[in-house]
Design a protein around this motif. Structure first.
Motif, PDB file in Angstrom:
ATOM      1  N   UNK A   1      -6.457   1.159  -7.054  1.00 23.69           N
ATOM      2  CA  UNK A   1      -5.561   2.236  -7.463  1.00 23.69           C
ATOM      3  C   UNK A   1      -6.215   3.604  -7.353  1.00 23.69           C
ATOM      4  N   UNK A   2      -5.392   4.573  -7.061  1.00 23.85           N
ATOM      5  CA  UNK A   2      -5.790   5.975  -7.115  1.00 23.85           C
ATOM      6  C   UNK A   2      -4.875   6.649  -8.131  1.00 23.85           C
ATOM      7  N   UNK A   3      -5.453   7.291  -9.147  1.00 28.06           N
ATOM      8  CA  UNK A   3      -4.651   7.949 -10.173  1.00 28.06           C
ATOM      9  C   UNK A   3      -3.980   9.172  -9.569  1.00 28.06           C
ATOM     10  N   UNK A   4      -2.660   9.221  -9.708  1.00 24.71           N
ATOM     11  CA  UNK A   4      -1.887  10.364  -9.226  1.00 24.71           C
ATOM     12  C   UNK A   4      -1.695  11.390 -10.338  1.00 24.71           C
ATOM     13  N   UNK A   5      -1.267  10.873 -11.517  1.00 30.60           N
ATOM     14  CA  UNK A   5      -0.943  11.794 -12.602  1.00 30.60           C
ATOM     15  C   UNK A   5      -0.939  11.064 -13.941  1.00 30.60           C
ATOM     16  N   UNK A   6      -1.797  11.505 -14.856  1.00 29.82           N
ATOM     17  CA  UNK A   6      -1.658  10.999 -16.222  1.00 29.82           C
ATOM     18  C   UNK A   6      -0.549  11.803 -16.898  1.00 29.82           C
TER      19      UNK A   6
ATOM     20  N   UNK B   1      -1.292   5.139  -7.342  1.00 26.60           N
ATOM     21  CA  UNK B   1      -0.837   4.713  -6.029  1.00 26.60           C
ATOM     22  C   UNK B   1      -1.739   3.580  -5.550  1.00 26.60           C
ATOM     23  N   UNK B   2      -1.128   2.564  -4.974  1.00 32.48           N
ATOM     24  CA  UNK B   2      -1.902   1.450  -4.410  1.00 32.48           C
ATOM     25  C   UNK B   2      -2.420   1.887  -3.050  1.00 32.48           C
TER      26      UNK B   2
ATOM     27  N   UNK C   1       0.854  -1.180   0.000  1.00 34.39           N
ATOM     28  CA  UNK C   1       0.000   0.000   0.000  1.00 34.39           C
ATOM     29  C   UNK C   1       0.899   1.242   0.000  1.00 34.39           C
ATOM     30  N   UNK C   2       0.552   2.200  -0.848  1.00 35.30           N
ATOM     31  CA  UNK C   2       1.330   3.433  -0.975  1.00 35.30           C
ATOM     32  C   UNK C   2       2.364   3.381  -2.079  1.00 35.30           C
ATOM     33  N   UNK C   3       2.676   2.181  -2.573  1.00 34.41           N
ATOM     34  CA  UNK C   3       3.641   2.066  -3.672  1.00 34.41           C
ATOM     35  C   UNK C   3       3.040   2.595  -4.965  1.00 34.41           C
ATOM     36  N   UNK C   4       3.921   3.041  -5.857  1.00 37.50           N
ATOM     37  CA  UNK C   4       3.498   3.605  -7.130  1.00 37.50           C
ATOM     38  C   UNK C   4       3.493   2.538  -8.208  1.00 37.50           C
TER      39      UNK C   4
END
Length: 109
Positions: free
Chosen positions: A101-106, A53-54, A34-37
């Motif tokens: 997943x949470x999208x951080x940046x496309x 991010x997981x 968790x928290x890894x990219x």
């Protein structure tokens, strides 16, 4: 961790409908947490990347358990399609990891 997905799955993540990536629970995933990219590359253009991010990782022993927890829309494919990627004998032996997943940046236009 870097992975490459076909255009259809890549676009589903980009649109926000695919929120779960599925992996075998194998040695490669042993240190992913968790928290890894997760860097997701478009197969047809490797320079198109979505950084995620997981924020949750669930172990599932079977495909049935996976689809009881998450919808086909969240996974991005129907059970029959996923069965074509991961055969039942391997899933039975290793299990699956469902990475929410949470999208951080496309990083594409």
């Amino acid at each position: 961790m870097d992975i490459s997905l076909g255009d259809e799955l890549f676009n589903k993540i980009s649109k926000g409908t695919k929120t779960v990536e599925v992996f075998l629970n194998d040695e490669q995933m042993k240190h992913f947490g968790v928290g890894d990219t997760l860097s997701i590359h478009r197969e047809s253009n490797n320079e198109d990347v979505i950084l995620t991010s997981a924020w949750s990782i669930k172990k599932c022993r079977t495909m049935t358990e996976l689809y009881q927890r998450y919808t086909p829309e969240a996974i991005g494919m129907e059970p029959k399609e996923l069965s074509g990627i991961y055969d039942s004998a391997t899933v039975k032996k290793q299990g699956l990891l469902a990475v929410k997943m949470k999208v951080l940046k496309p990083n594409y236009e």
